[in-house]
Design a protein around this motif. Structure first.
Motif, PDB file in Angstrom:
ATOM      1  N   ALA A  87      -6.199  -8.051   8.984  1.00 13.84           N
ATOM      2  CA  ALA A  87      -7.015  -8.333   7.792  1.00 13.84           C
ATOM      3  C   ALA A  87      -6.715  -7.372   6.648  1.00 13.84           C
ATOM      4  N   SER A  88      -6.117  -6.216   6.952  1.00 14.44           N
ATOM      5  CA  SER A  88      -5.813  -5.251   5.894  1.00 14.44           C
ATOM      6  C   SER A  88      -4.845  -5.819   4.869  1.00 14.44           C
ATOM      7  N   ALA A  89      -4.057  -6.821   5.279  1.00 18.96           N
ATOM      8  CA  ALA A  89      -3.143  -7.464   4.333  1.00 18.96           C
ATOM      9  C   ALA A  89      -3.911  -8.122   3.192  1.00 18.96           C
ATOM     10  N   ALA A  90      -5.096  -8.644   3.508  1.00 19.79           N
ATOM     11  CA  ALA A  90      -5.932  -9.262   2.473  1.00 19.79           C
ATOM     12  C   ALA A  90      -6.352  -8.226   1.441  1.00 19.79           C
ATOM     13  N   ASN A  91      -6.662  -7.026   1.899  1.00 19.34           N
ATOM     14  CA  ASN A  91      -7.059  -5.950   0.997  1.00 19.34           C
ATOM     15  C   ASN A  91      -5.903  -5.545   0.085  1.00 19.34           C
ATOM     16  N   ILE A  92      -4.731  -5.361   0.682  1.00 16.53           N
ATOM     17  CA  ILE A  92      -3.565  -4.895  -0.075  1.00 16.53           C
ATOM     18  C   ILE A  92      -3.160  -5.919  -1.137  1.00 16.53           C
ATOM     19  N   LEU A  93      -3.009  -7.177  -0.732  1.00 19.65           N
ATOM     20  CA  LEU A  93      -2.543  -8.208  -1.672  1.00 19.65           C
ATOM     21  C   LEU A  93      -3.583  -8.534  -2.740  1.00 19.65           C
ATOM     22  N   THR A  94      -4.854  -8.612  -2.344  1.00 20.16           N
ATOM     23  CA  THR A  94      -5.906  -8.884  -3.322  1.00 20.16           C
ATOM     24  C   THR A  94      -5.977  -7.770  -4.361  1.00 20.16           C
ATOM     25  N   ALA A  95      -5.946  -6.518  -3.898  1.00 24.60           N
ATOM     26  CA  ALA A  95      -5.989  -5.372  -4.817  1.00 24.60           C
ATOM     27  C   ALA A  95      -4.761  -5.351  -5.727  1.00 24.60           C
ATOM     28  N   LEU A  96      -3.600  -5.677  -5.162  1.00 21.72           N
ATOM     29  CA  LEU A  96      -2.363  -5.693  -5.936  1.00 21.72           C
ATOM     30  C   LEU A  96      -2.451  -6.674  -7.102  1.00 21.72           C
ATOM     31  N   TYR A  97      -2.914  -7.901  -6.837  1.00 19.16           N
ATOM     32  CA  TYR A  97      -2.971  -8.918  -7.886  1.00 19.16           C
ATOM     33  C   TYR A  97      -4.143  -8.714  -8.832  1.00 19.16           C
ATOM     34  N   ILE A  98      -5.214  -8.067  -8.346  1.00 21.29           N
ATOM     35  CA  ILE A  98      -6.293  -7.693  -9.260  1.00 21.29           C
ATOM     36  C   ILE A  98      -5.773  -6.657 -10.252  1.00 21.29           C
TER      37      ILE A  98
END
Length: 421
Positions: A48-59
């Motif tokens: 699930a940490s991938a969701a954090n990394i990618l979401t934060a990146l695109y934000i």
């Protein structure tokens, strides 16, 4: 940190209630599953940490379209992962317990706990996904609120099922999964009702190929790393199980401190991931590096302070889980060694989080496999096999953390100089 510590404290109530009201054997049964449960839950958290990394990146990059694709693709992948782990746990749980040489008088209770507990894996997947997305957007208050509600439900149900209905091991397992589904429903409701870039919509639920590839390239290595890390710990658990039941029960009680300290420190790894990813996405190189250094300092100090407190108040801490003087004595021995070691793990774990934030997950996984997994298995078959003492098991942790941390830091320096432009 409050969310992580609260979650650990609620999980501890399983051990505390069953140990206090059902006796040492029930305590040993639930405690014997700790490593196996950690194996599956850390896989899910890593994935699930991938969701954090990618979401934060695109934000950070202000790319609304990619944020929406990320959260919908991530939700589907995490839910699938939850059901896969559910299946694996139900089919192979008892076999793994047998491989671990779980005591004959404990294995039936441990197996029962596993079969019930793993029914909550899909809920665990949803909560961790939602928590990752909200944290990436800077919202950690609502996940804390939902965890508080589900945790209180867990405590109440623990007492009802164990004290009133005398369900013992089964009671704490049912209480846990009910609480997990409550937290999943609450966080899912938020993701659907919020008016934000990360809001979920039934119409948009579909797998985006490119996002799925990016998600899996980050999430799978993180999940596999956590899995192999815990598999190595299974060898350690097997070594612990070779000692007397009192040692096993003392280790089970004292190991509750591991989750308490690790998860407090992990709050800074999560912050490191979110802030580094956002700043990296925004092209702010200076603040990207500063985030890593600040989070490393905070996580080290957290591990040091909490570890020292556990050494000083080891007897009081263990008294929460058992009243048996011999079990407390064995637990105090473990806490003394581990309490002075926890802080070292910050250099390993925070650096791994930093590397993932820069999009590098595979090599850190390999380093962890070699330094903290292969090394631990090697240690068990050499150092422990030679000395056959419980201290030779407890000292393994600080040695493996140190070796892995050095390699991880060297790799991070390399990618920072060559990739983060």
């Amino acid at each position: 940190m409050a969310s992580n510590i609260l979650q650990v404290l609620f999980n501890m109530t399983d051990i505390a209630v069953v140990g206090t009201f059902s006796g040492p054997e029930a305590l040993g049964s639930v405690g014997s599953t700790a490593t196996l449960v950690a194996l599956f839950t850390t896989v899910m958290i890593g994935f699930a940490s991938a969701a954090n990394i990618l979401t934060a990146l695109y934000i950070g990059a202000c790319d609304r379209k990619m944020v929406r694709k990320t959260v919908h693709t991530g939700a589907i992948l995490c839910l699938i992962a939850g059901f896969v782990l559910l299946f694996i746990g139900e089919v192979f749980g008892r076999l793994v317990l047998e491989i671990l040489n779980t005591k004959e008088n404990l294995i039936d209770g441990a197996s029962l706990y596993i079969r019930i507990y793993f029914l909550g894996m899909p809920a665990l997947a949803i909560y961790n996904f939602g928590n990752a997305v909200l944290s990436a957007s800077g919202d950690t208050k609502r996940p804390l609120k939902y965890l508080s509600i589900s945790g209180l439900i867990n405590i109440i149900l623990n007492l009802v099922f164990v004290c009133i209905f005398k369900m013992s091991v089964a009671g704490v397992a049912f209480a846990s999964i009910i609480a997990q589904y409550v937290s999943a429903v609450l966080i899912l409701n938020t993701l659907f009702k919020d008016k934000a870039d990360y809001t979920l919509s039934v119409k948009e639920f579909k797998l985006d190929k490119n996002i799925a590839v990016s998600f899996l390239s980050l999430g799978l290595p993180a999940g596999i790393q956590n899995a192999i890390f815990q598999i190595a710990n299974l060898f350690i658990q097997a070594g612990v199980n070779s000692f007397s039941p009192v040692v096993v029960e003392g280790n089970s009680a004292a190991s509750n401190a591991d989750a308490l300290v690790y998860d407090a420190m992990a709050a800074f790894y999560a912050a490191c991931t979110s802030f580094m990813s956002q700043n990296y996405g925004a092209g702010n190189r200076k603040r990207t590096l500063k985030t890593y250094l600040v989070c490393l300092a905070y996580s080290f100090l957290t591990g040091l302070i909490m570890g020292l407190l556990l050494v000083v108040f080891s007897k009081e801490f263990l008294s929460l889980f058992t009243r048996d003087a011999d079990v407390i004595h064995e637990g105090m021995y473990r806490l003394t060694i581990m309490g002075l070691s926890y802080c070292v793990s910050a250099f390993m774990d925070c650096t791994i989080a930093a590397s993932r934030s820069l999009g590098k997950s595979a090599v850190p996984m390999v380093i962890v496999i070699m330094g903290s997994c292969v090394f631990r298995v090697f240690w068990m078959y050499t150092i422990f096999a030679h000395f056959q003492t419980i201290s030779s098991i407890y000292l393994l942790y600080i040695f493996s953390w140190t070796i892995t941390a050095v390699a991880e830091i060297l790799y991070f320096v390399y990618i920072w100089k060559n990739k983060a432009h």
